[in-house]
Motif scaffolding. Structure first.
Motif, PDB file in Angstrom:
ATOM      1  N   HIS A   1     -17.416  20.395  13.540  1.00  0.00           N
ATOM      2  CA  HIS A   1     -18.764  20.353  13.568  1.00  0.00           C
ATOM      3  C   HIS A   1     -19.158  20.987  12.141  1.00  0.00           C
ATOM      4  N   CYS A   2     -19.793  20.076  11.313  1.00  0.00           N
ATOM      5  CA  CYS A   2     -20.139  20.496   9.830  1.00  0.00           C
ATOM      6  C   CYS A   2     -21.555  20.101   9.623  1.00  0.00           C
TER       7      CYS A   2
ATOM      8  N   GLN B 275     -27.651  25.286   2.592  1.00  0.00           N
ATOM      9  CA  GLN B 275     -26.713  26.348   2.752  1.00  0.00           C
ATOM     10  C   GLN B 275     -25.614  26.029   3.823  1.00  0.00           C
ATOM     11  N   ASP B 276     -25.944  25.301   5.061  1.00  0.00           N
ATOM     12  CA  ASP B 276     -24.954  24.979   5.824  1.00  0.00           C
ATOM     13  C   ASP B 276     -24.173  23.871   5.312  1.00  0.00           C
ATOM     14  N   LEU B 277     -24.821  23.046   4.625  1.00  0.00           N
ATOM     15  CA  LEU B 277     -23.962  21.836   4.067  1.00  0.00           C
ATOM     16  C   LEU B 277     -22.806  22.665   3.097  1.00  0.00           C
ATOM     17  N   ILE B 278     -23.351  23.397   2.197  1.00  0.00           N
ATOM     18  CA  ILE B 278     -22.158  23.970   1.503  1.00  0.00           C
ATOM     19  C   ILE B 278     -20.935  24.784   2.280  1.00  0.00           C
ATOM     20  N   HIS B 279     -21.558  25.468   3.339  1.00  0.00           N
ATOM     21  CA  HIS B 279     -20.925  26.150   4.237  1.00  0.00           C
ATOM     22  C   HIS B 279     -19.789  25.356   4.889  1.00  0.00           C
ATOM     23  N   SER B 280     -20.319  24.153   5.099  1.00  0.00           N
ATOM     24  CA  SER B 280     -19.177  23.176   6.009  1.00  0.00           C
ATOM     25  C   SER B 280     -18.285  22.592   5.128  1.00  0.00           C
ATOM     26  N   ILE B 281     -18.832  22.370   3.871  1.00  0.00           N
ATOM     27  CA  ILE B 281     -17.663  21.852   2.858  1.00  0.00           C
ATOM     28  C   ILE B 281     -16.806  22.891   2.590  1.00  0.00           C
ATOM     29  N   THR B 282     -17.085  24.052   2.222  1.00  0.00           N
ATOM     30  CA  THR B 282     -15.956  24.861   1.455  1.00  0.00           C
ATOM     31  C   THR B 282     -15.271  25.882   2.609  1.00  0.00           C
ATOM     32  N   GLU B 283     -16.012  25.681   3.826  1.00  0.00           N
ATOM     33  CA  GLU B 283     -15.048  26.584   4.869  1.00  0.00           C
ATOM     34  C   GLU B 283     -14.581  25.627   5.866  1.00  0.00           C
ATOM     35  N   LYS B 284     -14.984  24.498   6.185  1.00  0.00           N
ATOM     36  CA  LYS B 284     -14.307  23.698   7.173  1.00  0.00           C
ATOM     37  C   LYS B 284     -13.557  22.542   6.395  1.00  0.00           C
TER      38      LYS B 284
ATOM     39  N   GLY C 212      -6.806  21.016   3.491  1.00  0.00           N
ATOM     40  CA  GLY C 212      -5.770  21.234   2.509  1.00  0.00           C
ATOM     41  C   GLY C 212      -6.460  20.246   0.993  1.00  0.00           C
ATOM     42  N   VAL C 213      -5.805  20.628  -0.197  1.00  0.00           N
ATOM     43  CA  VAL C 213      -6.243  19.950  -1.254  1.00  0.00           C
ATOM     44  C   VAL C 213      -5.684  18.535  -1.292  1.00  0.00           C
ATOM     45  N   ASP C 214      -4.589  18.241  -0.420  1.00  0.00           N
ATOM     46  CA  ASP C 214      -3.994  16.809  -0.795  1.00  0.00           C
ATOM     47  C   ASP C 214      -4.724  15.915   0.382  1.00  0.00           C
ATOM     48  N   VAL C 215      -5.745  16.500   1.026  1.00  0.00           N
ATOM     49  CA  VAL C 215      -6.149  15.575   2.058  1.00  0.00           C
ATOM     50  C   VAL C 215      -7.113  14.376   1.491  1.00  0.00           C
ATOM     51  N   GLU C 216      -7.069  13.202   1.698  1.00  0.00           N
ATOM     52  CA  GLU C 216      -7.696  11.917   1.056  1.00  0.00           C
ATOM     53  C   GLU C 216      -8.946  11.887   2.202  1.00  0.00           C
ATOM     54  N   PHE C 217     -10.235  11.776   1.670  1.00  0.00           N
ATOM     55  CA  PHE C 217     -11.430  11.473   2.579  1.00  0.00           C
ATOM     56  C   PHE C 217     -12.212  10.191   2.217  1.00  0.00           C
TER      57      PHE C 217
ATOM     58  N   PHE D 247      -9.983  16.142  -1.384  1.00  0.00           N
ATOM     59  CA  PHE D 247     -10.663  17.487  -1.356  1.00  0.00           C
ATOM     60  C   PHE D 247     -10.100  18.263  -2.669  1.00  0.00           C
ATOM     61  N   GLY D 248      -8.813  17.933  -3.065  1.00  0.00           N
ATOM     62  CA  GLY D 248      -8.376  18.696  -4.425  1.00  0.00           C
ATOM     63  C   GLY D 248      -9.113  18.266  -5.726  1.00  0.00           C
ATOM     64  N   GLU D 249      -9.489  16.957  -5.707  1.00  0.00           N
ATOM     65  CA  GLU D 249     -10.115  16.433  -6.649  1.00  0.00           C
ATOM     66  C   GLU D 249     -11.783  16.800  -6.546  1.00  0.00           C
ATOM     67  N   GLU D 250     -12.331  16.879  -5.660  1.00  0.00           N
ATOM     68  CA  GLU D 250     -13.631  17.454  -5.486  1.00  0.00           C
ATOM     69  C   GLU D 250     -13.520  19.105  -5.760  1.00  0.00           C
ATOM     70  N   ARG D 251     -12.769  19.657  -5.482  1.00  0.00           N
ATOM     71  CA  ARG D 251     -12.869  21.157  -5.748  1.00  0.00           C
ATOM     72  C   ARG D 251     -12.574  21.448  -7.068  1.00  0.00           C
ATOM     73  N   GLU D 252     -11.949  20.670  -8.025  1.00  0.00           N
ATOM     74  CA  GLU D 252     -11.845  20.618  -9.386  1.00  0.00           C
ATOM     75  C   GLU D 252     -13.009  20.053 -10.199  1.00  0.00           C
ATOM     76  N   HIS D 253     -13.544  18.839  -9.641  1.00  0.00           N
ATOM     77  CA  HIS D 253     -14.470  18.415 -10.539  1.00  0.00           C
ATOM     78  C   HIS D 253     -15.839  18.014 -10.001  1.00  0.00           C
ATOM     79  N   ASN D 254     -15.984  18.168  -8.621  1.00  0.00           N
ATOM     80  CA  ASN D 254     -17.503  17.899  -8.031  1.00  0.00           C
ATOM     81  C   ASN D 254     -18.675  18.816  -8.653  1.00  0.00           C
ATOM     82  N   PRO D 255     -19.633  18.221  -9.362  1.00  0.00           N
ATOM     83  CA  PRO D 255     -20.472  18.976  -9.877  1.00  0.00           C
ATOM     84  C   PRO D 255     -21.392  20.120  -8.877  1.00  0.00           C
ATOM     85  N   PHE D 256     -21.258  19.978  -7.740  1.00  0.00           N
ATOM     86  CA  PHE D 256     -21.795  20.598  -6.741  1.00  0.00           C
ATOM     87  C   PHE D 256     -21.113  21.623  -5.909  1.00  0.00           C
ATOM     88  N   VAL D 257     -19.784  21.305  -5.722  1.00  0.00           N
ATOM     89  CA  VAL D 257     -19.057  22.332  -5.008  1.00  0.00           C
ATOM     90  C   VAL D 257     -17.793  22.793  -5.516  1.00  0.00           C
TER      91      VAL D 257
END
Length: 214
Positions: free
Chosen positions: A128-129, A169-178, A183-188, A198-208
């Motif tokens: 639930h996100c 705020q809920d959206l950011i929490h869903s992304i960063t906590e859920k 895992g960084v190697d998960v494709e979405f 997720f690894g790509e977005e953790r490195e380059h996504n301008p929002f998160v």
């Protein structure tokens, strides 16, 4: 878990046909429209459609669900019950977004955090996100390291939070906590646009990206 992305509706929503390679049992994630196109893919691939799974209640993700469910005689599963008001409001959504009239419907089952959905011998975990909508869910195949995230997260972007009962705020929490916890190697597969990890977005996504949230 195998999948085929089928872009549907004028919004080019990423409807996904997913299936268990061993049993050929299949599910459709977010059939927003163009159900003939979806049914043709099911037939072409020799699959048996078991269920429809919805990530959230916006019309470009659910607009074809009732018609497809009736045509294939399969249940509609999800989203979380907090999005019930969106599905009940489908006739109004039709008008607001310029879609053909779409009747409201009642899913056969709402999903909760921690549920599992079977597709043949493959299992999808439900997360639930909330944020984009209050009842948004994501689906995760641990075996395939694949996630279906609807409109929570996109390549280089995140979901909108200017809708009724959206919450940034809920959206950011869903992304960063859920999502990040998977895992960084998960494709979405997002609801729109290209796939990423997720690894790509953790490195380059301008929002998160991680460095923005320190």
């Amino acid at each position: 878990m195998k999948y085929q992305i089928i872009p549907v509706t004028p919004f080019q929503q990423n409807c996904s046909l997913i299936w268990c390679e061993k049993t050929k049992r299949a599910a459709v994630v977010d059939p927003g429209g163009n159900i003939d196109r979806i049914q043709n893919e099911v037939t072409k691939l020799g699959l048996v459609l078991d269920k429809i799974i919805l990530t959230h209640g916006h019309i470009d993700h659910v607009g074809g669900a009732k018609a497809l469910a009736q045509a294939a005689n399969v249940p509609i599963i999800g989203p979380h019950i907090a999005d019930k008001f969106w599905i009940e409001n489908l006739p109004k959504q039709s008008q607001n977004f310029g879609f053909p009239h779409c009747d409201a419907f009642e899913p056969d089952q709402y999903l909760q955090d921690g549920d599992n959905v079977q597709v043949g011998e493959q299992s999808l975990s439900v997360l639930h996100c909330p944020g984009h909508t209050p009842g948004h869910i994501a689906l995760f195949s641990a075996q395939s390291k694949l996630a279906w995230v609807g409109d929570i997260l996109f390549r280089s972007s995140i979901g909108r939070t200017d809708f009724p009962q959206s919450n940034h705020q809920d959206l950011i929490h869903s992304i960063t906590e859920k999502l990040w916890a998977l895992g960084v190697d998960v494709e979405f597969i997002p609801g729109h646009g290209p796939i990423s990890t997720f690894g790509e977005e953790r490195e380059h996504n301008p929002f998160v990206a991680d460095q923005l949230l320190l």
